[in-house]
Design an enzyme around this catalytic site. Sequence first.
Site, PDB file in Angstrom:
ATOM      1  N   ASP A   1       0.869  -1.194   0.000  1.00  0.00           N
ATOM      2  CA  ASP A   1       0.000   0.000   0.000  1.00  0.00           C
ATOM      3  C   ASP A   1       0.893   1.226   0.000  1.00  0.00           C
ATOM      4  O   ASP A   1       2.102   1.136   0.256  1.00  0.00           O
ATOM      5  CB  ASP A   1      -0.919  -0.001   1.242  1.00  0.00           C
TER       6      ASP A   1
ATOM      7  N   ASN B   1      -5.875  -5.186  -5.986  1.00  0.00           N
ATOM      8  CA  ASN B   1      -7.067  -4.664  -5.302  1.00  0.00           C
ATOM      9  C   ASN B   1      -7.048  -3.146  -5.142  1.00  0.00           C
ATOM     10  O   ASN B   1      -8.114  -2.524  -5.030  1.00  0.00           O
ATOM     11  CB  ASN B   1      -7.159  -5.333  -3.920  1.00  0.00           C
TER      12      ASN B   1
ATOM     13  N   TYR C   1     -13.734   5.445 -13.390  1.00  0.00           N
ATOM     14  CA  TYR C   1     -13.860   4.201 -12.613  1.00  0.00           C
ATOM     15  C   TYR C   1     -14.485   3.094 -13.463  1.00  0.00           C
ATOM     16  O   TYR C   1     -13.982   1.973 -13.529  1.00  0.00           O
ATOM     17  CB  TYR C   1     -14.707   4.481 -11.368  1.00  0.00           C
TER      18      TYR C   1
HETATM   19  N1  LIG Z   1     -16.004  -0.285  -1.582  1.00  0.00           N
HETATM   20  C1  LIG Z   1     -16.792  -0.681  -2.590  1.00  0.00           C
HETATM   21  O1  LIG Z   1     -18.010  -0.500  -2.592  1.00  0.00           O
HETATM   22  C2  LIG Z   1     -16.200  -1.423  -3.749  1.00  0.00           C
HETATM   23  C3  LIG Z   1     -17.070  -2.084  -4.620  1.00  0.00           C
HETATM   24  C4  LIG Z   1     -16.559  -2.779  -5.699  1.00  0.00           C
HETATM   25  C5  LIG Z   1     -15.203  -2.789  -5.911  1.00  0.00           C
HETATM   26  N2  LIG Z   1     -14.370  -2.127  -5.061  1.00  0.00           N
HETATM   27  C6  LIG Z   1     -12.953  -2.165  -5.348  1.00  0.00           C
HETATM   28  O2  LIG Z   1     -12.284  -2.782  -4.272  1.00  0.00           O
HETATM   29  C7  LIG Z   1     -10.944  -2.292  -4.223  1.00  0.00           C
HETATM   30  C8  LIG Z   1     -10.625  -1.846  -2.805  1.00  0.00           C
HETATM   31  O3  LIG Z   1     -11.500  -0.790  -2.470  1.00  0.00           O
HETATM   32  P1  LIG Z   1     -11.861  -0.371  -0.967  1.00  0.00           P
HETATM   33  O4  LIG Z   1     -13.303  -0.049  -0.988  1.00  0.00           O
HETATM   34  O5  LIG Z   1     -11.336  -1.355   0.007  1.00  0.00           O
HETATM   35  O6  LIG Z   1     -11.070   1.020  -0.909  1.00  0.00           O
HETATM   36  P2  LIG Z   1     -10.213   1.715   0.238  1.00  0.00           P
HETATM   37  O7  LIG Z   1     -10.147   3.143  -0.130  1.00  0.00           O
HETATM   38  O8  LIG Z   1     -10.739   1.335   1.585  1.00  0.00           O
HETATM   39  O9  LIG Z   1      -8.794   1.026   0.060  1.00  0.00           O
HETATM   40  C9  LIG Z   1      -8.010   1.235  -1.106  1.00  0.00           C
HETATM   41  C10 LIG Z   1      -6.555   1.126  -0.722  1.00  0.00           C
HETATM   42  O10 LIG Z   1      -5.777   1.389  -1.900  1.00  0.00           O
HETATM   43  C11 LIG Z   1      -4.659   2.149  -1.496  1.00  0.00           C
HETATM   44  N3  LIG Z   1      -4.104   2.933  -2.594  1.00  0.00           N
HETATM   45  C12 LIG Z   1      -4.673   4.004  -3.209  1.00  0.00           C
HETATM   46  N4  LIG Z   1      -3.839   4.505  -4.120  1.00  0.00           N
HETATM   47  C13 LIG Z   1      -2.693   3.749  -4.083  1.00  0.00           C
HETATM   48  C14 LIG Z   1      -1.466   3.784  -4.780  1.00  0.00           C
HETATM   49  N5  LIG Z   1      -1.217   4.719  -5.710  1.00  0.00           N
HETATM   50  N6  LIG Z   1      -0.542   2.868  -4.474  1.00  0.00           N
HETATM   51  C15 LIG Z   1      -0.765   1.943  -3.513  1.00  0.00           C
HETATM   52  N7  LIG Z   1      -1.919   1.842  -2.823  1.00  0.00           N
HETATM   53  C16 LIG Z   1      -2.868   2.748  -3.104  1.00  0.00           C
HETATM   54  C17 LIG Z   1      -5.190   3.082  -0.401  1.00  0.00           C
HETATM   55  O11 LIG Z   1      -4.133   3.586   0.391  1.00  0.00           O
HETATM   56  C18 LIG Z   1      -6.139   2.158   0.352  1.00  0.00           C
HETATM   57  O12 LIG Z   1      -5.506   1.511   1.439  1.00  0.00           O
HETATM   58  C19 LIG Z   1     -10.858  -1.163  -5.249  1.00  0.00           C
HETATM   59  O13 LIG Z   1     -10.257  -1.640  -6.445  1.00  0.00           O
HETATM   60  C20 LIG Z   1     -12.302  -0.810  -5.486  1.00  0.00           C
HETATM   61  O14 LIG Z   1     -12.515  -0.253  -6.749  1.00  0.00           O
HETATM   62  C21 LIG Z   1     -14.837  -1.450  -3.973  1.00  0.00           C
END
Ligand SMILES: NC(=O)c1ccc[n+]([C@@H]2O[C@H](COP(=O)([O-])OP(=O)(O)OC[C@H]3O[C@@H](n4cnc5c(N)ncnc54)[C@H](O)[C@@H]3O)[C@@H](O)[C@H]2O)c1
Length: 248
Positions: free
Chosen positions: A36, A78, A143
């Site tokens: 991360d 992810n 997105y």
């Molecule tokens: N939350 C939802 O409803 C949902 C639904 C479908 C898919 N997703 C997908 O699940 C995945 C995780 O999402 P989440 O909801 O846990 O988000 P989140 O914001 O809680 O976590 C995302 C993580 O990615 C890290 N990150 C961001 N930019 C970065 C970079 N440049 N380098 C390294 N790390 C980086 C952040 O620091 C964070 O810890 C994403 O791909 C998101 O699109 C989320």
Amino acid sequence: MARVSRAALVTGAAGGIGAAVVAQLVADGHDVLAVDLRPDPDGPGVPFAADLATREGNRAAVGAALERFGRLDVVVANAGLQHVSPVESFPEDRWDALLALMLTSPFLLARYAWPALRVSGDARVIAVASAHALAASPYKSAYVAAKHGVLGLVKTLALEGADHGILTTAVCPGFVRTPLVERQIADQAEAHGIPEDEVLEGVILAPHAVKRLLEPEEVAGVVGMLAGPLGRGFTGVPVTMDLGWTAR
Ligand SMILES: NC(=O)c1ccc[n+]([C@@H]2O[C@H](COP(=O)([O-])OP(=O)(O)OC[C@H]3O[C@@H](n4cnc5c(N)ncnc54)[C@H](O)[C@@H]3O)[C@@H](O)[C@H]2O)c1
């Protein structure tokens, strides 16, 4: 003979879904590199800081996993971020940032990890995509484009990996209770012209047939299944868990 641990790399590991995936894979017996921007030093995996929006960051993450574990069997792409804005005012830099993190990073991770995944012979590349890999919503052009794109990448990798023991899938959840969703509430309220307290029901849960958020552990459980022996039948497909969203 002692069982050899499988080694995994998980990106976005400090966030909602990523942290749950690290915990799941560690519980399932994997050695896990938890990558991360600001990894959790107290989390269950081995923390590794990298900016996955850069080529160097992705290369360094794969290199660190191989150096630490000597092998790589599972890559979970992810890391993600969201930006909510109408297309005519969508900031171009945010477009670049979302595409870099959610489409180019999975490509680079696969590219750099591919030789090690071939050596594994029972490897998995799992992209945490989204129901937005299958359907669109307004104000999320970057997105939705990145998530549709990563599903295309997953299908291509599945064909290229088929003869090398590399299986590739895209987990496609509906809305999950994480900071990524919580951060959208103010922007969604502005874009849709409604009060913030109407966003959860009126916008976020509107496409779900079942009106609840998924929990990060539910997504992590599916990733764990795909990474393990029960995942052997899945490749080149979206694994949809969207509470009825795309049934419409
Ligand atoms: N939350 C939802 O409803 C949902 C639904 C479908 C898919 N997703 C997908 O699940 C995945 C995780 O999402 P989440 O909801 O846990 O988000 P989140 O914001 O809680 O976590 C995302 C993580 O990615 C890290 N990150 C961001 N930019 C970065 C970079 N440049 N380098 C390294 N790390 C980086 C952040 O620091 C964070 O810890 C994403 O791909 C998101 O699109 C989320």
